[in-house]
Each structure stands twice: as C-alpha cells, then as structure tokens.
Design a protein around this motif. Sequence first.
Motif, mmCIF file in Angstrom:
data_model
loop_
_atom_site.group_PDB
_atom_site.id
_atom_site.type_symbol
_atom_site.label_atom_id
_atom_site.label_comp_id
_atom_site.label_asym_id
_atom_site.label_seq_id
_atom_site.Cartn_x
_atom_site.Cartn_y
_atom_site.Cartn_z
ATOM 1 N N HIS A 106 52.009 2.794 -43.769
ATOM 2 C CA HIS A 106 51.935 4.142 -44.341
ATOM 3 C C HIS A 106 51.573 4.192 -45.819
ATOM 4 C CE1 HIS A 106 56.011 3.568 -46.142
ATOM 5 N NE2 HIS A 106 56.164 2.786 -45.089
ATOM 6 N N ASP A 107 51.326 3.057 -46.454
ATOM 7 C CA ASP A 107 51.023 3.069 -47.881
ATOM 8 C C ASP A 107 49.733 3.811 -48.207
ATOM 9 O OD1 ASP A 107 53.197 2.024 -49.029
ATOM 10 O OD2 ASP A 107 52.312 0.124 -49.665
ATOM 11 N N TYR A 108 48.789 3.841 -47.259
ATOM 12 C CA TYR A 108 47.522 4.503 -47.536
ATOM 13 C C TYR A 108 47.659 6.025 -47.497
ATOM 14 C CZ TYR A 108 47.394 4.990 -42.461
ATOM 15 O OH TYR A 108 47.709 5.285 -41.159
ATOM 16 N N ASP A 109 48.792 6.533 -46.993
ATOM 17 C CA ASP A 109 49.020 7.970 -46.925
ATOM 18 C C ASP A 109 50.450 8.235 -47.392
ATOM 19 O OD1 ASP A 109 49.348 10.643 -46.388
ATOM 20 O OD2 ASP A 109 48.429 10.566 -44.391
ATOM 21 N N LYS A 110 50.602 8.672 -48.640
ATOM 22 C CA LYS A 110 51.927 8.871 -49.221
ATOM 23 C C LYS A 110 52.657 10.055 -48.611
ATOM 24 C CE LYS A 110 51.425 5.451 -52.051
ATOM 25 N NZ LYS A 110 52.211 4.208 -51.862
ATOM 26 N N ASP A 111 51.962 10.902 -47.860
ATOM 27 C CA ASP A 111 52.603 12.048 -47.210
ATOM 28 C C ASP A 111 53.176 11.674 -45.849
ATOM 29 O OD1 ASP A 111 52.043 13.794 -49.290
ATOM 30 O OD2 ASP A 111 50.052 14.263 -48.492
ATOM 31 N N GLU A 112 53.018 10.404 -45.461
ATOM 32 C CA GLU A 112 53.534 9.952 -44.175
ATOM 33 C C GLU A 112 54.790 9.108 -44.360
ATOM 34 O OE1 GLU A 112 50.187 9.656 -40.697
ATOM 35 O OE2 GLU A 112 50.635 7.867 -41.864
ATOM 36 N N GLY A 113 55.664 9.173 -43.378
ATOM 37 C CA GLY A 113 56.822 8.305 -43.317
ATOM 38 C C GLY A 113 56.907 7.680 -41.946
ATOM 39 N N ILE A 114 57.789 6.700 -41.792
ATOM 40 C CA ILE A 114 57.977 6.079 -40.486
ATOM 41 C C ILE A 114 59.461 6.045 -40.147
ATOM 42 C CG2 ILE A 114 55.877 4.672 -40.544
ATOM 43 C CD1 ILE A 114 57.631 2.288 -41.357
ATOM 44 N N ILE A 115 59.772 6.157 -38.861
ATOM 45 C CA ILE A 115 61.135 6.123 -38.366
ATOM 46 C C ILE A 115 61.258 4.981 -37.374
ATOM 47 C CG2 ILE A 115 62.893 7.350 -37.035
ATOM 48 C CD1 ILE A 115 61.690 9.942 -38.016
ATOM 49 N N GLN A 116 62.314 4.176 -37.518
ATOM 50 C CA GLN A 116 62.582 3.107 -36.561
ATOM 51 C C GLN A 116 63.023 3.716 -35.233
ATOM 52 O OE1 GLN A 116 65.661 0.927 -38.522
ATOM 53 N NE2 GLN A 116 64.357 0.232 -40.212
ATOM 54 N N VAL A 117 62.364 3.299 -34.157
ATOM 55 C CA VAL A 117 62.675 3.852 -32.842
ATOM 56 C C VAL A 117 63.335 2.820 -31.937
ATOM 57 C CG1 VAL A 117 61.723 4.943 -30.765
ATOM 58 C CG2 VAL A 117 60.766 5.507 -33.014
ATOM 59 N N ARG A 128 55.436 7.573 -36.689
ATOM 60 C CA ARG A 128 54.902 8.119 -37.928
ATOM 61 C C ARG A 128 55.091 9.629 -37.942
ATOM 62 N NH1 ARG A 128 49.053 5.126 -38.225
ATOM 63 N NH2 ARG A 128 49.590 3.416 -39.617
ATOM 64 N N TYR A 129 55.328 10.183 -39.134
ATOM 65 C CA TYR A 129 55.486 11.634 -39.235
ATOM 66 C C TYR A 129 55.015 12.094 -40.606
ATOM 67 C CZ TYR A 129 59.550 10.714 -42.193
ATOM 68 O OH TYR A 129 60.367 10.286 -43.207
ATOM 69 N N LYS A 130 54.677 13.367 -40.695
ATOM 70 C CA LYS A 130 54.329 13.979 -41.960
ATOM 71 C C LYS A 130 55.608 14.390 -42.677
ATOM 72 C CE LYS A 130 49.802 13.832 -41.949
ATOM 73 N NZ LYS A 130 49.053 13.102 -42.997
ATOM 74 N N LYS A 131 55.710 14.021 -43.936
ATOM 75 C CA LYS A 131 56.924 14.291 -44.688
ATOM 76 C C LYS A 131 57.082 15.790 -44.946
ATOM 77 C CE LYS A 131 57.150 9.840 -47.083
ATOM 78 N NZ LYS A 131 57.108 9.137 -48.383
ATOM 79 N N GLY A 154 52.214 -9.071 -39.195
ATOM 80 C CA GLY A 154 51.588 -7.917 -39.833
ATOM 81 C C GLY A 154 50.585 -7.204 -38.951
ATOM 82 N N ARG A 155 50.500 -7.568 -37.682
ATOM 83 C CA ARG A 155 49.576 -6.908 -36.766
ATOM 84 C C ARG A 155 50.254 -5.694 -36.128
ATOM 85 N NH1 ARG A 155 45.163 -9.331 -34.837
ATOM 86 N NH2 ARG A 155 45.535 -8.726 -32.670
ATOM 87 N N TRP A 156 49.460 -4.648 -35.855
ATOM 88 C CA TRP A 156 50.028 -3.434 -35.292
ATOM 89 C C TRP A 156 48.967 -2.667 -34.522
ATOM 90 C CZ3 TRP A 156 47.741 1.047 -37.205
ATOM 91 C CH2 TRP A 156 47.042 0.915 -38.410
ATOM 92 N N VAL A 157 49.441 -1.768 -33.673
ATOM 93 C CA VAL A 157 48.540 -0.926 -32.898
ATOM 94 C C VAL A 157 49.118 0.484 -32.863
ATOM 95 C CG1 VAL A 157 49.657 -1.613 -30.731
ATOM 96 C CG2 VAL A 157 47.406 -0.553 -30.660
ATOM 97 N N GLU A 158 48.264 1.468 -33.108
ATOM 98 C CA GLU A 158 48.679 2.866 -33.006
ATOM 99 C C GLU A 158 48.346 3.383 -31.614
ATOM 100 O OE1 GLU A 158 47.085 7.056 -34.710
ATOM 101 O OE2 GLU A 158 47.815 5.646 -36.243
ATOM 102 N N LEU A 159 49.317 3.986 -30.970
ATOM 103 C CA LEU A 159 49.123 4.476 -29.613
ATOM 104 C C LEU A 159 48.369 5.807 -29.616
ATOM 105 C CD1 LEU A 159 51.276 2.283 -29.254
ATOM 106 C CD2 LEU A 159 52.454 3.786 -27.644
ATOM 107 N N PRO A 160 47.596 6.081 -28.582
ATOM 108 C CA PRO A 160 46.922 7.378 -28.487
ATOM 109 C C PRO A 160 47.939 8.501 -28.330
ATOM 110 C CG PRO A 160 46.702 6.155 -26.433
ATOM 111 C CD PRO A 160 47.322 5.215 -27.424
ATOM 112 N N PRO A 161 47.539 9.740 -28.560
ATOM 113 C CA PRO A 161 48.473 10.870 -28.408
ATOM 114 C C PRO A 161 49.047 10.920 -26.996
ATOM 115 C CG PRO A 161 46.441 11.576 -29.484
ATOM 116 C CD PRO A 161 46.198 10.183 -28.994
ATOM 117 N N LEU A 162 50.255 11.433 -26.903
ATOM 118 C CA LEU A 162 50.880 11.617 -25.604
ATOM 119 C C LEU A 162 50.089 12.628 -24.774
ATOM 120 C CD1 LEU A 162 54.583 11.779 -26.762
ATOM 121 C CD2 LEU A 162 53.761 10.258 -24.955
ATOM 122 N N PRO A 163 50.092 12.487 -23.454
ATOM 123 C CA PRO A 163 49.411 13.474 -22.622
ATOM 124 C C PRO A 163 50.106 14.821 -22.725
ATOM 125 C CG PRO A 163 50.691 11.961 -21.266
ATOM 126 C CD PRO A 163 50.708 11.408 -22.661
#
Length: 397
Positions: A106-117, A128-131, A154-163
């Motif tokens: 999220h460093d590239y977007d300071k308006d984003e945060g992350i929550i441990q799930v 990920r969420y908008k602050k 340090g590898r990661w994958v972003e999932l597509p939007p939920l149906p």
Amino acid sequence: MEASFKRNTKPRLDDHPGATAASLFTDDLILEILSRLPARSVHRFKCVSVPWRDLIADPANRNKLPQILVGFLYMTVSDNGGGHHFASVSSDGAAAPFDPSLPYLHDYDKDEGIIQVNSCDGLLLYRRYKKNNSVTPLMKEDYFRFVVSNPITGRWVELPPLPPKPAADRSSRITSLAFNPAVSSDFHVLHFEQTFQEKYNTGVNIYSSRTGAWSHRDNEMAEKVMLFFRSRCIFVGGMLYLMGSLERNDGQHLLLGVDMEGKVWKTISLPYGRRFGTIGSLQGCLHYVIASFDDNNQISWLELWCLQDCDSKELVLKHTASYNKLMSMTRKEYMPVEIHPDCDTIFLVSCRGDTLVAYDMRHQKVGHILNLEKSNIQQFLPYVPLFSESLADADGQ
C-alpha cells in the motif's frame, strides 16, 4: 548357525566408530525423509549430529522442510487506522522476519490501508480499503479488495472483484484462506455469504489460484447455521472449518465445514453447547480448546478436544488442565485464543488484553509470556515461514 546369522546381519552404526546417520544416507534422501515429518520433529533432529544440524539449518534447504511457529500477527486500532504488530514465540524473542505492515502492498497509495484477515501455512490474506477517519478499519466493507501474500519472499497476488451477490439480502464479513504447501502450491480463498436479516449461511464464493476466478456454491444443507462474526477459520484435511450456531436447538454451537469445491458441507457438534472456545490445527488434526465452568459459573478447567478422524463428526477430549493452577502461575485471568500447530500448547490472552501466554496442556506448564500493544483487536494470526518462491499467479513482486 551363529556364524551364519552374523554374516547376514546388517552392520550397526556403532560397528563403525566414525559413522553417522548423515554419512550412511545421501543429503537428498535425508531431506526427503525429513520433509514428511512434523516441523517440531525436524527441529529436534538438529541434535542428532553436526552434519544433520547443518543440513537442516542450511538456508538452501529451508523451502524443502516444514517450519515451526515463529509468532503471531495482530493489529491495534486507532483514530488514524490500524497498526500492524508481531509477537514472537521464539526463545530469544527475535523480531518479526518481515515488516508486519507489508508496506509494499500500500505504500504507492497513501489513501489505502490493509487489514489482517487470515493466515494459512505461510501465506497471509489481507483486505485493502480506502481510508476514512470517520469509521474504524474493521467497519469498512465497501471498495475493498483481497490480497494474498507470502511476506518472506515479498510476492503477492491481488484477487479479482467478488462476483455480484445473487440476492440483495445477502452479505458477509467472513473470509478465509485455505492452503497446504505439502499438497499443492495452489491456494483458495472462501468468502461466506449469509442472509442480512436472519444471519444464517446461504453459500460461499470460492477463489481458486489455479483458475484465477471466483465461483459460487449454495449451501444446500437442511440446517440453518448462523456464522460467528470474525470466526476463526481452520483448513484441515481438505476442508475449511469455522464456528457458528444452529438457528434451532437454542443456538447450540457447532463447526461448519466445506470442501474447496463447495460440494461437501457438514456440521460437527461442539461440547458445552453455547460456551465459546477456539479452533486450531495441530499436527494435521482439527483441535478445539474451551474453558469449562463449575456450579458457581466460575472457570475451573481448560479442555483440549481433537477431531481424530476427518470423516468423524465427534470431538474427543484430549487434555484437561486446571485453570486455577494457571492463575496461580500467572496471577492474571486469561481466555484461550489460539492453538500451537506442532504441540499440545494453547495460547491465552489476558482479560485486559496486554499479554499473551503459552500454556503446555500436557505438562501444565507456562511457557512464553508475551507483552502486547495496547488497544489490540485480539485476533491473532499464527505465522509459520514459507520459504518457497511459488505463489500461484502472483502479480506482485
């Protein structure tokens, strides 16, 4: 006869003063054997000999061998968002093997945060969420995206939007990760749906890293199961389990299990009806730890139950430990929150939320006592390092 017997007997290690187990087998064969053992056994085998110790400790072999629990990830909440922390269970209190805030997400977007799930065998699931300072991170349900990461590589994958939701009255705040590196490098993410009014489960959306897409499966069981918010989810024996209660039977607590295709659903009754406990995976079996109460409604015992057979629908009592004995050693009140993946040890958080204690159920001994950051959410994600470079369909670093 005696001479013949001696000629046909294989030489023992002590027949050759300089021989060791490492010299009688190739390194590849030893690694193959060790890779099939529980992590706790592998690390104990460092004491067999110096060559075995060096072989197991060699960084080049770490991705071939099971790793032990190194600590817990948890969050704190403040007006400015959530803080990310790590509680080490190592004897030397080592720092986290990575930055718990995962800045690369999220460093590239300071308006984003992350929550441990959720966490599962070295992979982490984040949202990920908008602050928005008007609400806390746990309340954010709009405009979120799921991310699966291996923090060691340090590898990661972003999932597509939920149906799209199949019905307007369905919602969910329960999502979990399912992964077993011993079986496959593929992982699944399960997002459970429930009715908005009655709150019982209606189905699940399943993301497969193999297909890179979501699929939806309805829950066709006759029982109506209401899922607990932020329920602990455990992946064991190809099934994902989470806690809930029956709409009927006065809300009796149970486990709901579903396979990775959403075709097999089952329920497992839990002891003590409406008492709250927690589930975990211990040496490949599902376990359940709960506090039992006496006639005066005071905690008297801690109990560890086990699902010995994945096809069974009944838990078996494994260990019972005196709660008063634990209190006498710690001088604080605690409630169970986690189970060690390799040994009969449970973790309990103090009622004030300032410490986490490890308690050996077999020997009734207190181990680590960890100081925690204040205002923590009290959701603790166990972390076991995964040194493999593979992360199916990774689109990150």
